[in-house]
Design a protein around this motif. Structure first.
Motif, PDB file in Angstrom:
ATOM      1  N   PHE A 271      90.152 126.539  -9.507  1.00 31.98           N
ATOM      2  CA  PHE A 271      90.309 127.441  -9.125  1.00 31.98           C
ATOM      3  C   PHE A 271      92.348 127.270  -8.926  1.00 31.98           C
ATOM      4  N   LEU A 272      92.984 127.634 -10.365  1.00 32.95           N
ATOM      5  CA  LEU A 272      94.270 127.627 -10.740  1.00 32.95           C
ATOM      6  C   LEU A 272      94.806 128.591 -10.518  1.00 32.95           C
ATOM      7  N   LYS A 273      95.007 129.660 -10.020  1.00 30.92           N
ATOM      8  CA  LYS A 273      95.659 130.584  -9.902  1.00 30.92           C
ATOM      9  C   LYS A 273      94.929 132.148  -9.698  1.00 30.92           C
ATOM     10  N   ASN A 274      95.059 132.396  -8.955  1.00 29.86           N
ATOM     11  CA  ASN A 274      94.399 134.281  -7.842  1.00 29.86           C
ATOM     12  C   ASN A 274      95.542 135.102  -7.517  1.00 29.86           C
ATOM     13  N   ASN A 275      95.078 136.356  -7.962  1.00 30.93           N
ATOM     14  CA  ASN A 275      95.765 137.492  -7.327  1.00 30.93           C
ATOM     15  C   ASN A 275      95.268 138.552  -6.497  1.00 30.93           C
ATOM     16  N   ILE A 276      95.485 139.084  -5.633  1.00 30.27           N
ATOM     17  CA  ILE A 276      94.293 139.620  -4.723  1.00 30.27           C
ATOM     18  C   ILE A 276      95.137 140.420  -4.822  1.00 30.27           C
ATOM     19  N   LYS A 277      94.655 141.666  -4.925  1.00 31.74           N
ATOM     20  CA  LYS A 277      95.655 143.571  -5.216  1.00 31.74           C
ATOM     21  C   LYS A 277      94.475 144.275  -3.518  1.00 31.74           C
ATOM     22  N   GLU A 278      94.555 145.400  -3.061  1.00 35.81           N
ATOM     23  CA  GLU A 278      93.579 146.034  -2.447  1.00 35.81           C
ATOM     24  C   GLU A 278      93.171 147.177  -3.388  1.00 35.81           C
TER      25      GLU A 278
ATOM     26  N   VAL B   4      90.504 142.619  -4.868  1.00 42.23           N
ATOM     27  CA  VAL B   4      90.061 143.120  -6.047  1.00 42.23           C
ATOM     28  C   VAL B   4      91.186 141.158  -6.761  1.00 42.23           C
ATOM     29  N   SER B   5      90.423 140.676  -7.528  1.00 44.76           N
ATOM     30  CA  SER B   5      91.130 139.513  -7.302  1.00 44.76           C
ATOM     31  C   SER B   5      90.602 139.018  -9.008  1.00 44.76           C
ATOM     32  N   GLU B   6      92.669 138.471 -10.124  1.00 44.10           N
ATOM     33  CA  GLU B   6      92.119 138.352 -11.074  1.00 44.10           C
ATOM     34  C   GLU B   6      92.174 136.894 -10.896  1.00 44.10           C
ATOM     35  N   SER B   7      91.560 135.808 -11.349  1.00 40.17           N
ATOM     36  CA  SER B   7      91.385 134.310 -11.025  1.00 40.17           C
ATOM     37  C   SER B   7      91.816 134.012 -12.398  1.00 40.17           C
ATOM     38  N   LEU B   8      92.758 133.159 -12.373  1.00 47.77           N
ATOM     39  CA  LEU B   8      92.216 132.023 -13.986  1.00 47.77           C
ATOM     40  C   LEU B   8      91.778 130.768 -13.471  1.00 47.77           C
ATOM     41  N   ILE B   9      90.762 130.141 -13.844  1.00 47.57           N
ATOM     42  CA  ILE B   9      90.477 128.920 -13.809  1.00 47.57           C
ATOM     43  C   ILE B   9      89.963 128.084 -14.728  1.00 47.57           C
ATOM     44  N   GLU B  10      89.304 126.868 -14.691  1.00 38.92           N
ATOM     45  CA  GLU B  10      89.582 125.937 -15.887  1.00 38.92           C
ATOM     46  C   GLU B  10      88.186 125.241 -15.893  1.00 38.92           C
TER      47      GLU B  10
ATOM     48  N   ILE C 255      88.442 135.962 -14.278  1.00 37.28           N
ATOM     49  CA  ILE C 255      87.832 136.623 -13.970  1.00 37.28           C
ATOM     50  C   ILE C 255      87.930 137.635 -12.571  1.00 37.28           C
ATOM     51  N   VAL C 256      87.844 138.287 -12.972  1.00 39.59           N
ATOM     52  CA  VAL C 256      87.958 139.342 -12.164  1.00 39.59           C
ATOM     53  C   VAL C 256      87.054 139.762 -10.698  1.00 39.59           C
ATOM     54  N   THR C 257      87.134 139.999  -9.328  1.00 33.80           N
ATOM     55  CA  THR C 257      86.047 139.600  -8.345  1.00 33.80           C
ATOM     56  C   THR C 257      86.461 140.897  -7.758  1.00 33.80           C
ATOM     57  N   SER C 258      85.355 141.467  -6.956  1.00 34.50           N
ATOM     58  CA  SER C 258      85.709 142.764  -5.825  1.00 34.50           C
ATOM     59  C   SER C 258      85.007 142.242  -4.939  1.00 34.50           C
ATOM     60  N   ILE C 259      86.065 141.724  -3.845  1.00 31.75           N
ATOM     61  CA  ILE C 259      85.392 141.230  -2.050  1.00 31.75           C
ATOM     62  C   ILE C 259      85.602 142.508  -1.124  1.00 31.75           C
ATOM     63  N   LYS C 260      84.645 142.652  -0.491  1.00 32.98           N
ATOM     64  CA  LYS C 260      84.492 143.791   0.708  1.00 32.98           C
ATOM     65  C   LYS C 260      84.717 142.251   2.480  1.00 32.98           C
ATOM     66  N   THR C 261      85.899 142.415   3.040  1.00 35.48           N
ATOM     67  CA  THR C 261      85.611 141.242   4.281  1.00 35.48           C
ATOM     68  C   THR C 261      85.234 142.460   5.282  1.00 35.48           C
ATOM     69  N   GLU C 262      85.349 141.725   6.463  1.00 31.41           N
ATOM     70  CA  GLU C 262      85.037 142.269   7.874  1.00 31.41           C
ATOM     71  C   GLU C 262      84.777 141.345   9.067  1.00 31.41           C
ATOM     72  N   HIS C 263      85.292 141.075  10.264  1.00 25.37           N
ATOM     73  CA  HIS C 263      85.463 139.674  11.389  1.00 25.37           C
ATOM     74  C   HIS C 263      85.520 138.747  10.801  1.00 25.37           C
ATOM     75  N   MET C 264      86.718 138.362   9.205  1.00 28.13           N
ATOM     76  CA  MET C 264      86.973 136.927   8.735  1.00 28.13           C
ATOM     77  C   MET C 264      85.973 136.846   7.976  1.00 28.13           C
ATOM     78  N   LYS C 265      84.031 137.482   7.813  1.00 28.23           N
ATOM     79  CA  LYS C 265      83.795 137.265   7.179  1.00 28.23           C
ATOM     80  C   LYS C 265      83.745 137.830   6.114  1.00 28.23           C
ATOM     81  N   VAL C 266      83.122 137.519   4.917  1.00 31.29           N
ATOM     82  CA  VAL C 266      82.511 138.234   3.236  1.00 31.29           C
ATOM     83  C   VAL C 266      81.206 138.580   2.802  1.00 31.29           C
ATOM     84  N   LEU C 267      81.581 140.157   3.579  1.00 33.69           N
ATOM     85  CA  LEU C 267      80.781 140.835   3.420  1.00 33.69           C
ATOM     86  C   LEU C 267      80.224 141.408   1.940  1.00 33.69           C
ATOM     87  N   SER C 268      80.431 141.648   0.550  1.00 36.71           N
ATOM     88  CA  SER C 268      80.522 142.330  -0.109  1.00 36.71           C
ATOM     89  C   SER C 268      81.474 141.084  -1.085  1.00 36.71           C
TER      90      SER C 268
END
Length: 394
Positions: A199-206, A214-220, A228-241
């Motif tokens: 996991f080399l780099k990651n940029n997170i935007k809401e 929404v995360s834009e990740s650079l992996i090797e 890689i672009v992924t979408s994550i929803k959190t709740e109570h400091m847990k990943v919900l989706s």
């Protein structure tokens, strides 16, 4: 005299670390499990040995690929030897030492030995010394296992830290740790076509529409780079989706551009012999990762924690505080990625016993990291290397 009257008095050199009875004293683990690696230390008394009274065991575990990777030990209580081994194995992990019970430490060891067996990985050298731990059963109840997992994992302080750790574990295919950060039953293997990746780099935007991060990740992995672009929803400091948006491969040149960042360098001439400049040379080198090259010795110093994970923009190498390169041609190069950190390195040298043997020569700022290129370049002096770089730019 009857044979029954004879007694063998054990002690002295009759007992080694392998054959001596061992009484557990203490143990700790680093709370760096979410980074994918942990270090563990166990301390035993050797009551039957009158010469060597203590055994210190150090274990290094990798949860992604290599399992139980490294074992080292120290006989006796020499603080310098203990410090050297501890620094070389866990100095760069950036975690805190969390106390363990004997049963917890034994359970961790069994867990990673099982990983080695399942993945057909050899156990590290030193098996005769730690074999006694494998011959004992290791059982914990489910509540006890949860407590042990909690000891190994930091609590994310923000959604950024939660997302970065979660993605780091997912792309490392370390789903056990990823699931620890998510609600029960969440699908974490959204990229089954990928091997364990760095996991080399990651940029997170809401996303303002749905509140997802929404995360834009650079992996090797295997020398290939992917965005890689992924979408994550959190709740109570847990990943919900956790949803997959896109994935595409890029070239190594494009990856280098995404990872490029300035490097600040201070150059010193060595005016007197620096024999003895080792792990104990300065306050910062005590926890350094030391690597020998044909042209000199590199000391990589790390930040004391992993706070770089708690940012909207994460970079893998931001756990590095800075570098010293002591060349065989009488130069010391001090390098870091920020002005503040290079000043910390300079101040570290000023406070060291070697300050009068070093003369500052020049300060440089480069648009990208060049120190490793210099080490591999074959140039004897850094100024010559810089001059060659300048000619290339022209």
């Amino acid at each position: 005299m009857n044979k029954s009257d004879l007694k063998v008095l054990r002690g002295g050199l009759l007992d080694t670390a392998i054959t001596s009875r061992k009484d557990f004293v203490s143990a700790y683990v680093t709370n760096t499990r979410l980074m994918g690696v942990i270090g563990m230390h166990m301390h035993f008394k050797l009551p039957d040995n009158e010469v060597i009274e203590d055994l210190h065991q150090f274990f290094y575990f990798d949860a992604e690929e290599y399992g139980f990777e490294t074992y080292r030990s120290v006989l006796g209580n020499d603080p310098e030897k203990i410090k050297e081994v501890e620094g070389s194995l866990i100095g760069g992990l950036g975690g805190e030492k969390v106390p363990l019970t004997f049963e917890e430490a034994k359970f961790i060891l069994h867990e990673y030995v099982l990983m080695n067996v399942m993945c057909n990985l050899p156990l590290p050298e030193g098996l005769p010394e730690y074999r006694f731990l494998l011959e004992k059963d290791a059982h914990l109840s489910e509540p006890e296992r949860y407590i042990l997992r909690s000891k190994q994992c930091v609590k994310p302080e923000s959604e950024y830290e939660l997302v970065n750790y979660f993605l780091m574990r997912c792309f490392g295919r370390d789903f056990t740790a990823a699931e620890y950060l998510a609600v029960s039953g969440l699908e974490t293997n959204l990229f089954p076509e990928f091997k364990p990746a760095t996991f080399l780099k990651n940029n997170i935007k809401e996303d303002p529409e749905d509140g997802c991060l929404v995360s834009e990740s650079l992996i090797e992995f295997d020398g290939t780079y992917h965005v890689i672009v992924t979408s994550i929803k959190t709740e109570h400091m847990k990943v919900l989706s956790y949803e997959r948006v896109s994935a595409f491969q890029i070239s190594s040149t494009e990856a280098a551009m995404l990872l490029a960042r300035p490097e600040y360098i201070t150059l010193y001439d060595v005016t007197e012999d620096l024999t003895g400049f080792d792990r104990n040379a300065t306050e910062l080198t005590a926890g350094a990762m030391i690597t020998k090259y044909d042209s000199g010795t590199l000391y990589m110093m790390f930040h004391p924690n992993n706070k770089h994970v708690n940012r909207a923009e994460y970079r893998l190498n931001e756990d590095v505080l800075g570098l010293y390169f002591l060349s065989d041609n009488g130069q010391l190069i001090c390098a870091s990625y920020t002005i503040d950190d290079v000043l910390k390195l300079e101040w570290d040298l000023v406070r060291s016993p070697y300050r009068k043997r070093l003369t500052p020569v020049e300060k440089y700022q480069f648009q990208e990291a060049v120190l490793y290129e210099f080490i591999q370049s074959g140039f004897p002096f850094f100024e010559e290397f810089v001059e060659a770089l300048t000619m290339e730019d022209k």
